[in-house]
Design a protein around this motif. Structure first.
Motif, PDB file in Angstrom:
ATOM      1  N   GLN A 125      -1.256   8.282  -3.993  1.00 43.03           N
ATOM      2  CA  GLN A 125      -1.293   6.923  -4.536  1.00 43.03           C
ATOM      3  C   GLN A 125       0.069   6.515  -5.077  1.00 43.03           C
ATOM      4  N   GLN A 126       0.697   7.482  -5.758  1.00 44.51           N
ATOM      5  CA  GLN A 126       1.973   7.099  -6.331  1.00 44.51           C
ATOM      6  C   GLN A 126       3.022   6.905  -5.250  1.00 44.51           C
ATOM      7  N   GLN A 127       2.904   7.735  -4.238  1.00 44.82           N
ATOM      8  CA  GLN A 127       3.816   7.581  -3.122  1.00 44.82           C
ATOM      9  C   GLN A 127       3.657   6.187  -2.517  1.00 44.82           C
ATOM     10  N   ALA A 128       2.413   5.806  -2.438  1.00 43.90           N
ATOM     11  CA  ALA A 128       2.115   4.529  -1.805  1.00 43.90           C
ATOM     12  C   ALA A 128       2.799   3.376  -2.529  1.00 43.90           C
ATOM     13  N   GLN A 129       2.876   3.528  -3.838  1.00 43.70           N
ATOM     14  CA  GLN A 129       3.477   2.429  -4.580  1.00 43.70           C
ATOM     15  C   GLN A 129       4.950   2.303  -4.271  1.00 43.70           C
ATOM     16  N   GLN A 130       5.599   3.462  -4.115  1.00 48.54           N
ATOM     17  CA  GLN A 130       7.039   3.379  -3.966  1.00 48.54           C
ATOM     18  C   GLN A 130       7.455   3.073  -2.536  1.00 48.54           C
ATOM     19  N   VAL A 131       6.921   3.785  -1.601  1.00 49.99           N
ATOM     20  CA  VAL A 131       7.414   3.583  -0.239  1.00 49.99           C
ATOM     21  C   VAL A 131       6.337   3.077   0.713  1.00 49.99           C
ATOM     22  N   ALA A 132       5.818   3.958   1.507  1.00 47.35           N
ATOM     23  CA  ALA A 132       4.839   3.519   2.501  1.00 47.35           C
ATOM     24  C   ALA A 132       3.483   4.110   2.152  1.00 47.35           C
ATOM     25  N   SER A 149       0.738   1.863  12.101  1.00 48.00           N
ATOM     26  CA  SER A 149       1.285   0.727  11.352  1.00 48.00           C
ATOM     27  C   SER A 149       1.314   1.093   9.883  1.00 48.00           C
ATOM     28  N   ASN A 150       1.726   0.154   9.067  1.00 47.19           N
ATOM     29  CA  ASN A 150       1.766   0.450   7.637  1.00 47.19           C
ATOM     30  C   ASN A 150       0.411   0.197   6.977  1.00 47.19           C
ATOM     31  N   CYS A 151      -0.595  -0.081   7.749  1.00 50.16           N
ATOM     32  CA  CYS A 151      -1.926  -0.287   7.183  1.00 50.16           C
ATOM     33  C   CYS A 151      -2.931   0.509   7.999  1.00 50.16           C
ATOM     34  N   ARG A 152      -3.114   1.749   7.610  1.00 51.59           N
ATOM     35  CA  ARG A 152      -4.034   2.603   8.355  1.00 51.59           C
ATOM     36  C   ARG A 152      -5.467   2.179   8.137  1.00 51.59           C
ATOM     37  N   PRO A 153      -6.274   2.220   9.196  1.00 54.44           N
ATOM     38  CA  PRO A 153      -7.685   1.895   8.996  1.00 54.44           C
ATOM     39  C   PRO A 153      -8.361   3.008   8.199  1.00 54.44           C
ATOM     40  N   THR A 154      -9.335   2.633   7.413  1.00 56.00           N
ATOM     41  CA  THR A 154     -10.121   3.649   6.707  1.00 56.00           C
ATOM     42  C   THR A 154     -11.216   4.144   7.649  1.00 56.00           C
ATOM     43  N   ILE A 155     -11.864   5.212   7.265  1.00 55.91           N
ATOM     44  CA  ILE A 155     -12.949   5.746   8.069  1.00 55.91           C
ATOM     45  C   ILE A 155     -14.079   4.713   8.144  1.00 55.91           C
ATOM     46  N   PRO A 165       3.446  -3.979   9.952  1.00 55.86           N
ATOM     47  CA  PRO A 165       2.050  -4.222  10.341  1.00 55.86           C
ATOM     48  C   PRO A 165       1.831  -4.030  11.834  1.00 55.86           C
ATOM     49  N   ALA A 166       0.588  -3.821  12.203  1.00 53.09           N
ATOM     50  CA  ALA A 166       0.242  -3.615  13.600  1.00 53.09           C
ATOM     51  C   ALA A 166       0.716  -4.785  14.445  1.00 53.09           C
ATOM     52  N   ARG A 167       1.164  -4.463  15.628  1.00 53.15           N
ATOM     53  CA  ARG A 167       1.529  -5.441  16.656  1.00 53.15           C
ATOM     54  C   ARG A 167       2.824  -6.188  16.388  1.00 53.15           C
ATOM     55  N   GLN A 168       3.535  -5.829  15.326  1.00 56.63           N
ATOM     56  CA  GLN A 168       4.810  -6.503  15.118  1.00 56.63           C
ATOM     57  C   GLN A 168       5.859  -5.897  16.054  1.00 56.63           C
ATOM     58  N   THR A 169       6.721  -6.754  16.566  1.00 51.46           N
ATOM     59  CA  THR A 169       7.773  -6.293  17.450  1.00 51.46           C
ATOM     60  C   THR A 169       8.773  -5.425  16.679  1.00 51.46           C
ATOM     61  N   LEU A 170       9.241  -4.364  17.306  1.00 56.25           N
ATOM     62  CA  LEU A 170      10.269  -3.532  16.686  1.00 56.25           C
ATOM     63  C   LEU A 170      11.559  -3.684  17.469  1.00 56.25           C
ATOM     64  N   ARG A 171      12.673  -3.718  16.745  1.00 52.87           N
ATOM     65  CA  ARG A 171      13.977  -3.801  17.394  1.00 52.87           C
ATOM     66  C   ARG A 171      14.807  -2.591  17.007  1.00 52.87           C
TER      67      ARG A 171
END
Lengths: 577, 384, 446
Positions: free
Chosen positions: A32-39, A92-98, B330-336
């Motif tokens: 959780q803390q990692q999430a706040q700072q980076v990804a 992506s930066n938003c992983r789906p949950t189960i 985010p998903a589907r965004q283009t990467l350069r």
């Protein structure tokens, strides 16, 4: 079962420790803390180590938005996109949950998209998205639906031994029912024992599945044994009537009509203390109508309908209507059957294709083709569409009364609707057409289907024979020609012999050899042409050089106006002089 | 010794900032030496409440510890609440452990905090500790405990605690406790069990709220059919809850699940799948048979031979950049991506497929030209 | 001018400061010829004391020395100047930048009492011109923070930097600045924007800028054509090439480079040769190396290695690395080892220290399974002490550029990155991707 919460807690924690699942505090906290700072937290490295599924609290913020987006896609029935977007979101930066994954899997199961389901499940396993009990339940259901009970059992074993997730009563219901449906009554019985071992309360529904299985096997003693066992486990107090239908079946089987009707009284009589669900009623209804008590069944059906008060109280469902329709048909009362079927809507029940097919089948078997066709015509209005079975029933019925053309037109409709009749159906159609002397029409169906359906020697032979019988040997040769072009492997040696024989009857057997040699030659030529085409391209390029434009038009030397842009790859900003 | 003659800034300013909800400015002011009073702290603790503001929480807590009201029980409870909302139960626990005296609220806040942060098990351990200390749990305690059980997927314990409530502590459960119990089932994914509990065990007629709760759990777990069923019941009880924008659920295509539960399945599978190559079930069966799908979580990377695996894991810089780009956007965004040398053939091939797998357009500029990768193809037409 | 000056002296006419300024800038323009004369004049000026007293003369001296690569002398003169105006400061800064003495330039800049927009631009432009794009961006940012309004020169410089770094987000920010600062109708700024967008792979934005331009120059057209071509939109590139002529612009060498690049990109051999011919015959543009490069590329792409090789041999100039490189790459695609060997020999003669050709040759051997050949090449590289240039890739996330080298483990998020790659690898395998085994022991890039 545990007597104190401490014991239960201790066991639960022991289980997780044994599986070496990281203590929840440290891991959750860190990520959780990692999430706040980076990804956001990324997949855990080793997918083989058991992981705790994410808690419901993970479904918040962006991940909740994603969940809702996917739910919307599911409602729009765009499952492909739902699955794809879920997969893409893993990257992506938003992983789906189960939870989101389960929603997609569930929708895929609903739509029988088994391959897609398994592929997505495999993907999320790799991606380190830990499954929860729902995921496992969906997978069990999938295996069992696909008639793979052994795979389901294998998965179960692994689930119990290695997963930090505990099974739910639903898990066992799915397993027991699926195993019974797949004819694995013994394994289903073992599952019941497992369920008790896991400390889950004995479940009348599970018992009802098992008793149904016994009934299917004609094992009335098994039914009674299960009933006694359940009663004993419940300390003699049964409040769920779901097992009574099967119990009645057991008595009927033994010819103990009196006892059976006593059971009936106990379950559905005025003083009954049992809770009867729609399913419980259906079991009873079925037992009655199958054992010569159809009048009683009708009476029960009426009282069920009176009790029915959707959505609060569901006493009848589609199954109840199916039982009654069957009952009427068995009595030869088809008009009543149709009327009951049509009244379903009044009780907020909607017939599905399967129940339509059921009735259409009965009508066709009893020579009521007109009624069957009318019923089929009304399917669209009910929001369901006919499937292969519907059309085939009607087609076969038409053939039976020598309405060959109508039968063929049902086949055509079926293909046009994107449905897939199998080879046997096709063979029946072509057979009928040829018998009726409609070889050309048969051939046209062959032409349509040969592209879609994988045919076997017999089908080919039949068509060839039919053509040869009416002297259309040229068409036979054309068929061979096409086969050699499309599916060479289909033109087996046996078939070759067959064609040769057909041709030899009229002394044209050389033509086959000739045709085959011709094909070989054409193929060689095609290859040569390809090479030639490449050469030609080269030549035309040269020609382009040769046919240079006369340069007199502009004449003057222009070369000096270049500015400072270099080759684009050197990448300077173009500057003006 | 800390005498300040200057008129600005003063407590009044601080109070005003707190009142206006300007946390950052308030912290700045405290940094300049303005001492906050209990009211200021109270409003600041209330204001700070999401995981992003943990830093602020810690600062304000620091000032609080230097203040004269640091011993105030109510304010300390607020600190715990604040940390819980900031998703830092470690900090909350530290405060809890150092508190000289606690009241019931303190315990409840801790247990609830654990539950809300997905740490139900810690919450349950705290509850055990509480009982060992001889504290008598009340109605509120059990709500917190049930919440923790839901968070820890501890269903059995949930029921045991629920029973002990009446048997040991003579507290008759209220509707909210039943809701808590349904929550234990619902959060743990025991949806049908929750439905049955409502239908069979609930000692009162289920209200629209009860159904709504179950509807929400169905939605969380993605069970469309249950969601629809429950929604029907809910709207029937309270027509104001009808959702006008609801998209109707597509009819199911399941053939053999219809059988015993819903209807009678006498007509078995009709279709003969072996005849059409692209049949869904056939594909599934084939996949299972060929072993590319094993019902096992152990198949990871198994069907790749060792060498190929190493190869795949040999990471050229462009793949690293792509991977980082993927997890950062985010998903589907283009990467350069820019590469100083030419993209090698293997990477080019891989990236083409990657573009399809991840559903994105990947634009790579190498020292020679651009590559627009999309849907498994590259704009360079594989010549570069 | 020098002779005139001598006559003037002989005539006894006292030269004034304007004379000197003119003279000195004359010397500055032709550093080689003016070197000695410049020193002479300097001496003369000294005698008059103008070097210290007169700002303009002094500044001219500074400029002359700076352009003549004697920046230290320039600094001496600069220090002796009693009165300095902003022009002298800026000249000094520019002088240092010109001579790649960046730290000193910055030092002077820091000493400067009131740097104006020209001083900032001198730094930014200096950095951008010499490939220090990040520094250029940093200084630009600093300038904006200091509240100095950028002029179009600095905007263009910074857009160049963006284009080279591929930082689209900074580019977009500058574009917004351009709109705000009313440079929107500046043709050169717009041209730079087109270039920046197309070099960030964002051709649709480039086109938008192009479409909105009220006045377009040849460079605008060239920029959009080349932009389309390098981004793989061959049809568009050729369409604009035609449209440009309809608008009355005569294509120049750059336009043809664009058209030819487009043809080679789309594999339009016939069209490419046609354009090449028109260029020579109709427009009388003698083809330059990049044009030959395109033709070689065109042939190579179509698998016509012999034709390509013939073009290389008959070129009026020596083939460069780019030309031979693309032919070499074609050899790999078509597995033609003997030609590859010949080309590499050529290449090594051109630039014996270049790594990439060895790498490519080695890869070609490996691709056809000639492992001996591959390892021989590598041994030779080792013996020659040639090291492979490290490849790196960069990506911009939220305005921050992240760089990676192969097998990089230094990134903060390395765990997540590698986990993602592992998953991707698996997904790739199940999508039927088979990695080229050979590449592993070879090199990242060819």
């Amino acid at each position: 079962s545990f007597s104190t919460p401490e014991e239960a807690a201790a066991e639960r924690r022991r289980r997780k420790r044994r599986l070496r699942v990281e203590p929840p505090l440290s891991s959750a906290q860190r990520s959780q803390q990692q999430a706040q700072q980076v990804a956001p937290p990324r997949p855990i490295q080793n997918p083989n180590s058991p992981k705790l599924p994410e808690p419901v609290t993970a479904l918040s913020g962006n991940r909740l938005n994603l969940h809702n987006k996917i739910l919307k896609l599911i409602r729009e029935n765009d499952l492909e996109e739902a699955a794809l977007y879920t997969r893409h979101s893993v990257y992506s930066n938003c992983r789906p949950t189960i939870y989101t994954v389960n929603a997609v899997l569930n929708a895929q199961l609903r739509q029988s998209k088994y391959a897609d389901l398994l592929s997505l499940h495999r993907f999320i396993t790799l991606a380190g998205i830990a499954p929860n009990v729902i995921t496992h339940n969906l997978i069990f259901q999938t295996y069992l639906d696909c008639k793979k009970p052994d795979t389901a059992l294998e998965h179960y074993k692994q689930f119990i031994n290695e997963s930090p997730v505990s099974p739910s009563p639903t898990t066992y219901r799915i397993l027991v029912k699926g195993l019974v449906d797949n004819g694995k009554l013994e394994n289903a019985m073992e599952m019941k024992e497992e369920m008790a071992e896991k400390g889950l309360a004995p479940d009348p529904i599970v018992y009802s599945f098992l008793m149904f299985g016994c009934a299917k096997n004609g094992d009335s003693d098994g039914i009674f044994k299960l009933f006694e066992e359940l009663k004993e486990k419940k300390d003699g107090i049964l409040d769920d009537g779901v097992v009574y239908g099967s119990l009645m079946n057991g008595y009927f089987m033994k010819g103990m009509e009196k006892e059976a009707m006593e059971c009936y009284e106990e379950a559905c009589g005025e003083n009954s203390k049992l809770k009867m669900s729609d399913i419980a009623y259906n079991y009873v209804l079925d037992a009655l109508s199958k054992n010569g008590k159809f009048d009683e069944a009708l009476r029960l059906f009426d009282s069920m309908k009176n009790e029915h008060n959707p959505p609060r109280r569901l006493a009848v469902n589609l199954g109840s209507f199916n039982v009654i329709v069957d009952g009427y048909c068995a009595e030869g009362k088809f008009k009543e059957a149709i009327d009951v079927f049509r009244s379903m809507r009044d009780y907020r029940c909607s017939p599905d294709t399967l129940s339509f097919n059921n009735l259409i089948d009965q009508l066709c078997q009893n020579g009521l083709l007109g009624e069957a066709e009318e019923l089929c015509g009304g399917m669209g209005a009910e929001g369901v569409s006919p499937d292969e079975y519907t059309y085939v029933l009607l087609m076969d019925a038409c053939f039976k009364v020598n309405r060959i053309d109508d039968g063929a037109s049902y086949f055509r409709k079926m293909v046009e609707a994107g449905l897939r009749p199998n080879l046997a159906v096709y063979n029946r159609l072509v057979g009928e057409l040829v018998n009726a002397g409609k070889v050309d029409e048969a051939k046209s169906f062959y032409d349509t289907m040969v592209k879609k359906l994988k045919m076997d020697d017999a089908s080919y032979k039949f068509m060839m024979k039919a053509l040869s019988d009416v002297g259309k040997l040229d068409d036979v040769l054309k068929m061979v020609d096409e086969m050699l072009d499309e599916e060479i492997s289909d033109f087996t040696e046996e078939l070759q012999e067959f064609v040769k024989e057909l041709l030899s009857n009229v002394g044209r057997e050389d033509e086959l050899t000739k045709l085959m040699e011709e094909k070989e030659r054409l193929k060689a030529e095609a290859k040569a042409r390809e090479i030639e085409a490449a050469e030609a391209a080269k030549r035309s390029a040269k020609a382009a050089v040769a046919s240079l434009l006369p340069s007199k038009l502009f004449g003057k030397k222009e070369g000096e106006s270049e500015n400072t842009i270099d080759a684009p790859s050197q990448g300077e900003v173009p500057e003006e002089d | 010794e800390h005498v300040q003659a200057e008129p600005v800034p003063s407590l009044i300013d601080l109070t005003r900032l707190c009142h206006e909800g300007k946390v950052k400015e308030a912290i700045e002011l405290m940094g300049k030496g303005v001492k906050a009073d209990a009211n200021c702290f109270l409003s600041l603790f209330d204001l700070i409440g999401n995981p992003k503001s943990l830093e602020d929480a810690k600062k304000v807590h620091d000032y609080f510890l230097q203040s004269t009201c640091r011993g105030d029980l109510g304010l300390n409870n607020k600190v715990i609440e604040m940390y819980a909302k900031c998703a830092s139960m470690t900090d909350a626990r530290r405060v809890f452990d150092h508190m000289p005296d606690r009241n019931m609220d303190t315990w409840h806040l801790m247990i609830n905090g654990y539950a809300d942060n997905g740490l139900g098990d810690e919450g349950l351990q705290l509850f055990e500790q509480m009982r060992q200390l001889g504290l008598k749990p009340n109605e509120q305690t059990f709500l917190a405990v049930l919440s923790a059980c839901g968070s820890a997927e501890a269903i059995e314990e949930g029921f045991l605690h629920f029973q002990s409530m009446e048997s040991e502590y003579v507290i008759s459960p209220g509707a909210e406790h039943y809701m808590g119990l349904i929550g234990v089932l619902g959060k743990s994914g025991h949806l049908y069990e929750a439905k049955e509990y409502i239908e069979k065990k609930l000692p009162f007629e289920p209200t629209a709220e009860v159904w709504e709760a179950l509807r929400n759990y169905a939605r969380i777990h993605g069970d469309v059919d249950l969601e629809d069923y429950v929604e029907d019941l809910m709207v029937d009880l309270d027509p104001s809850k009808v959702d006008a924008n609801k998209i109707p659920t597509p009819p199911p295509k399941k053939r053999n699940a219809i059988s015993m539960l819903d209807g009678k399945n006498r007509i078995g599978e009709f279709r003969n799948p072996t005849l059409y190559k692209d049949d869904e079930k056939l594909k599934a069966l084939k996949a299972m048979k060929e072993g590319s799908y094993v019902p096992d979580t152990r198949y990871v990377l198994h069907d790749i031979d060792q060498e190929a695996k190493e190869q795949a894991l040999l990471y050229h810089s462009e793949r690293l950049a792509i991977a980082f780009g993927l997890i950062s956007t985010p998903a589907r965004q283009t990467l350069r991506i820019i590469k100083n040398l030419r993209v090698c053939g293997d990477c080019h091939n891989a990236i083409k497929i990657i573009s399809r797998i991840v559903g994105r357009e990947l634009i790579i500029r190498d020292n020679k030209r651009f590559h627009h990768f999309k849907d498994g193809l590259c704009s360079c037409g594989d010549y570069w | 001018a020098a002779q005139e000056f001598t006559r003037m002296r002989l005539d006894g006419v006292e030269p004034n400061h304007i004379t000197f300024v003119t003279l000195l800038s004359g010397c500055a323009e032709f550093p080689l010829k003016g070197r000695d004369l410049g020193s002479l004049i300097h001496g003369y000026v000294c005698k008059l004391g103008l070097d210290k007293e007169d700002v303009m003369v002094g500044t001219a001296l500074v400029e002359m020395y700076a352009k003549g690569e004697r920046v230290e002398v320039a600094k001496l003169v600069f220090d002796l100047l009693k009165v300095k105006n902003s022009v002298s400061w800026n000249t000094m800064i520019d002088g240092y930048m010109r001579n790649r003495e960046y730290e000193k330039a910055v030092e002077v800049f820091d000493e400067m009492p009131e740097p104006d927009v020209i001083s900032w631009t001198a730094l930014i432009n200096g950095f951008a011109k010499r490939g220090f794009y990040e520094e250029a961006l940093d200084w630009f940012r600093e300038m904006i923070v200091c509240g100095v309004e950028p002029d179009y020169v600095s905007i263009i410089a910074v857009l160049t930097a963006c284009a080279n770094l591929g930082t689209l987000s900074v580019g977009l920010w500058v574009h917004r600045l351009v709109l705000k600062q009313n440079f929107r109708n500046n043709v050169r700024v717009n041209n730079s924007l087109i270039d920046m967008y197309s070099r960030c792979g964002c051709i649709e934005f480039a086109l938008e800028v192009f479409d909105k331009m009220q006045k377009r120059t040849l460079v605008s057209w060239n920029s959009i054509i080349v932009g389309f071509a390098v981004n793989g939109f061959a049809d568009e590139a050729l369409k604009y090439f035609d449209a440009m002529q309809k608008e009355g612009f005569k294509p120049d060498g750059v336009s043809f480079t664009g058209a030819l690049t487009a043809c080679s990109h789309a594999g339009l051999v016939g069209d490419g040769l046609h354009y090449f011919d028109i260029m020579k015959r109709v427009y009388r543009i003698s083809p330059r190396i990049e044009h030959f490069g395109c033709i070689v590329d065109l042939y190579s792409r179509a698998g016509k290695l012999k034709e390509a090789w013939k073009v290389v041999q008959n070129m009026p100039m020596k083939p460069n690395e780019v030309v031979l490189g693309s032919l070499l790459a074609a050899c790999r695609n078509h597995g033609d080892i003997s030609l590859a060997e010949r080309i590499v020999k050529n290449l090594v003669a051109l630039d014996p220290s270049s790594d990439s050709n060895y790498v490519l040759l080695s890869n070609i051997y490996a691709a056809v399974g000639k492992w001996e050949g591959a390892s021989k090449v590598r041994r030779r590289m080792k013996a020659l002490g040639i090291q492979k240039k490290p490849g790196f890739s960069s990506i911009e996330i939220n305005g921050c550029v992240h760089e990676f080298v192969a097998g990089d483990k230094s990134h903060m998020e390395k765990d997540c990155i590698y986990a993602t790659l592992k998953l991707l690898a698996f997904d790739l395998m199940s999508s039927g991707y088979a990695p080229e085994i050979v590449v592993r022991e070879l090199y990242e890039s060819d």
